[in-house]
Write an enzyme that holds these catalytic residues in place. Structure first.
Site, mmCIF file in Angstrom:
data_model
loop_
_atom_site.group_PDB
_atom_site.id
_atom_site.type_symbol
_atom_site.label_atom_id
_atom_site.label_comp_id
_atom_site.label_asym_id
_atom_site.label_seq_id
_atom_site.Cartn_x
_atom_site.Cartn_y
_atom_site.Cartn_z
ATOM 1 N N SER A 1 0.928 -1.234 -0.071
ATOM 2 C CA SER A 1 0.046 -0.127 0.082
ATOM 3 C C SER A 1 1.006 1.176 -0.127
ATOM 4 C CB SER A 1 -0.793 -0.087 1.221
ATOM 5 O OG SER A 1 -0.356 0.151 2.426
ATOM 6 N N HIS A 23 8.786 3.397 8.581
ATOM 7 C CA HIS A 23 8.699 2.537 9.709
ATOM 8 C C HIS A 23 7.536 3.034 10.599
ATOM 9 C CE1 HIS A 23 9.680 -0.012 12.962
ATOM 10 N NE2 HIS A 23 9.524 1.084 13.911
ATOM 11 N N GLU A 57 0.959 7.221 6.892
ATOM 12 C CA GLU A 57 2.231 6.817 6.119
ATOM 13 C C GLU A 57 1.935 7.095 4.482
ATOM 14 O OE1 GLU A 57 3.588 2.757 6.735
ATOM 15 O OE2 GLU A 57 2.692 2.566 8.555
HETATM 16 C C1 GAR Z 1 3.775 -0.619 6.716
HETATM 17 O O1 GAR Z 1 3.000 -0.185 7.771
HETATM 18 C C2 GAR Z 1 5.339 -0.115 6.883
HETATM 19 O O2 GAR Z 1 5.501 1.121 7.674
HETATM 20 C C3 GAR Z 1 5.722 -1.586 7.624
HETATM 21 O O3 GAR Z 1 5.096 -2.660 6.914
HETATM 22 C C4 GAR Z 1 3.832 -2.064 6.420
HETATM 23 C C5 GAR Z 1 3.868 -2.460 4.985
HETATM 24 O O4 GAR Z 1 2.496 -2.398 4.364
HETATM 25 N N1 GAR Z 1 7.033 -1.577 7.707
HETATM 26 C C6 GAR Z 1 7.951 -2.162 8.580
HETATM 27 O O5 GAR Z 1 7.361 -2.627 9.614
HETATM 28 C C7 GAR Z 1 9.588 -2.239 8.162
HETATM 29 N N2 GAR Z 1 9.989 -2.639 9.652
HETATM 30 P P1 GAR Z 1 2.550 -2.022 2.928
HETATM 31 O O6 GAR Z 1 3.100 -3.129 2.388
HETATM 32 O O7 GAR Z 1 1.037 -1.969 2.407
HETATM 33 O O8 GAR Z 1 3.026 -0.825 2.512
#
Ligand code: GAR
Length: 210
Positions: free
Chosen positions: A13, A109, A174
């Site tokens: 996302s 993060h 984010e």
């Molecule tokens: C997001 O919340 C990102 O911040 C986190 O994983 C998720 C990925 O979601 N990242 C971490 O925890 C890195 N250590 P997404 O695949 O939908 O972007």
């Protein structure tokens, strides 16, 4: 435009937020390649839908972390990638990889670093009774979830929040924060030398982002 490679492991996302921003030709960065270490994840479909090249580099096919990381670097460089965004990339990277992309790689993060590096950030924020939580975009250094902070967005923690309701609120933040930070770097409004960030003609405030 700055040529960006995005590394993912799943849903993608945040990748989508970057793809959407970069779809505007006036955005100063373009996503030229999306690499996943996990086959068949939703993020790869998002890239394909946006017409962006993809590669799957399965870490299980490599003997060592370094072999895997070198394969990722080679693939990125074959696509002329200049700058790397980690977007839900759930692999620890080697010192060599971090050094190679020094000051040319950022991560998002889901916590207000230096609070809550690592996993389960939302539950930990709830357990600590935090009233504010959020997300951080930072340059990548070798120690996990550390490095000079480019930008942060904070959200309230509400009394009846669950891990998933809080995660959803942070995720919305984010999606706004990550493209904004990449834009400032690509426009060279944020530059970094050693560990010192310099902001030129901008100050990143909550109002810019939320
Ligand atoms: C997001 O919340 C990102 O911040 C986190 O994983 C998720 C990925 O979601 N990242 C971490 O925890 C890195 N250590 P997404 O695949 O939908 O972007």
């Amino acid at each position: 435009r700055l040529k960006v490679g995005v590394l993912i492991s799943g849903r993608g996302s945040n990748l989508q937020a970057l793809l959407d921003a970069a779809a505007d030709p006036s955005f100063p960065a373009e996503i030229v390649l999306v690499v996943s270490n996990v086959p068949d994840v939703a993020g790869l479909d998002r890239a394909k839908k946006a017409g962006v090249a993809t590669a799957t580099i399965n870490h299980r096919d490599y003997k060592s972390r370094l072999d895997f990381d070198n394969a990722v670097t080679n693939t990125l460089e074959n696509s002329d990638v200049e700058f790397v965004c980690l977007a839900g990339f759930m692999r620890l990277v080697t010192k060599e990889f971090v050094e190679h992309w020094h000051n040319r790689m950022i991560n998002i993060h889901p916590a207000l670093l230096p609070l809550f590096p690592g996993l389960d950030t939302h539950q930990r924020a709830l357990d600590e009774g935090c009233k504010l939580h959020g997300c951080t975009v930072h340059f990548v250094r070798h120690e996990m979830d550390s490095g000079p902070i480019v930008g942060q967005a904070a959200v309230p923690v509400l009394p009846d929040d669950t891990e998933s309701s809080l995660a959803a609120r942070v995720l919305t933040a984010e999606h706004r924060l990550y493209p904004e930070c990449l834009k400032l770097i690509a426009e060279q409004h944020i530059t970094i030398s050693d560990n010192q960030l310099t902001y030129t003609q901008v100050s990143l405030t909550a109002e810019d982002i939320l």
